[in-house]
Design a protein around this motif. Sequence first.
Motif, mmCIF file in Angstrom:
data_model
loop_
_atom_site.group_PDB
_atom_site.id
_atom_site.type_symbol
_atom_site.label_atom_id
_atom_site.label_comp_id
_atom_site.label_asym_id
_atom_site.label_seq_id
_atom_site.Cartn_x
_atom_site.Cartn_y
_atom_site.Cartn_z
ATOM 1 N N LYS A 69 0.834 -1.204 0.000
ATOM 2 C CA LYS A 69 0.000 0.000 0.000
ATOM 3 C C LYS A 69 0.868 1.254 0.000
ATOM 4 C CE LYS A 69 -3.977 0.504 2.209
ATOM 5 N NZ LYS A 69 -4.969 0.685 3.307
ATOM 6 N N MET A 73 0.848 4.174 -2.784
ATOM 7 C CA MET A 73 0.627 5.564 -2.389
ATOM 8 C C MET A 73 1.710 6.467 -2.980
ATOM 9 S SD MET A 73 -0.501 4.993 1.598
ATOM 10 C CE MET A 73 -0.116 6.673 2.045
ATOM 11 N N THR A 79 -3.953 8.763 -1.290
ATOM 12 C CA THR A 79 -3.841 8.559 0.155
ATOM 13 C C THR A 79 -4.298 7.144 0.483
ATOM 14 O OG1 THR A 79 -6.104 9.284 0.624
ATOM 15 C CG2 THR A 79 -4.361 10.997 0.581
ATOM 16 N N ALA A 80 -4.016 6.694 1.696
ATOM 17 C CA ALA A 80 -4.457 5.366 2.130
ATOM 18 C C ALA A 80 -5.977 5.271 2.082
ATOM 19 C CB ALA A 80 -3.943 5.076 3.534
ATOM 20 N N GLU A 81 -6.631 6.357 2.460
ATOM 21 C CA GLU A 81 -8.104 6.379 2.461
ATOM 22 C C GLU A 81 -8.646 6.260 1.034
ATOM 23 O OE1 GLU A 81 -6.162 8.743 4.045
ATOM 24 O OE2 GLU A 81 -6.422 7.882 6.050
ATOM 25 N N GLU A 82 -8.004 6.917 0.082
ATOM 26 C CA GLU A 82 -8.444 6.836 -1.316
ATOM 27 C C GLU A 82 -8.261 5.427 -1.865
ATOM 28 O OE1 GLU A 82 -7.638 11.373 -2.922
ATOM 29 O OE2 GLU A 82 -5.928 10.017 -2.691
ATOM 30 N N ASP A 84 -8.283 2.677 -0.051
ATOM 31 C CA ASP A 84 -9.307 1.854 0.617
ATOM 32 C C ASP A 84 -10.679 2.084 0.000
ATOM 33 O OD1 ASP A 84 -7.391 0.785 2.286
ATOM 34 O OD2 ASP A 84 -7.814 2.176 3.933
ATOM 35 N N ALA A 85 -10.972 3.307 -0.427
ATOM 36 C CA ALA A 85 -12.274 3.641 -0.983
ATOM 37 C C ALA A 85 -12.536 2.921 -2.313
ATOM 38 C CB ALA A 85 -12.406 5.148 -1.176
ATOM 39 N N GLY A 88 -9.167 -1.121 -1.768
ATOM 40 C CA GLY A 88 -7.995 -1.463 -0.978
ATOM 41 C C GLY A 88 -7.009 -2.353 -1.708
#
Length: 91
Positions: A69, A73, A79-82, A84-85, A88
């Motif tokens: 990950k 990135m 971002t990590a959140e993006e 995951d959205a 993942g």
Amino acid sequence: MTVATKTARQAPLKVDPETDKLISQGAHFLGLTKKDLVAEAVRAYLEQRREDLRAGMVEALQVLDGSLKSDVMLLTGLTAEEIDAVGGIEE
């Protein structure tokens, strides 16, 4: 010939015509080759921006934690959140 004794291959540098004109004029009036002027200018510029370079390196190292990950990135700018959205990443 060993790897240590090989000289690095020179790579062409492509710049826009206006920049090339500035390099040519600067080199001429300073009595330098264009190659030497560019090399000296880059060294001076990077020396002036040393702190910015250091900050960028520190930021990149903080992102890299050895995970897939973190690699994604860094390569994508997500971002990590993006990540995951969109489903993942399975490690």
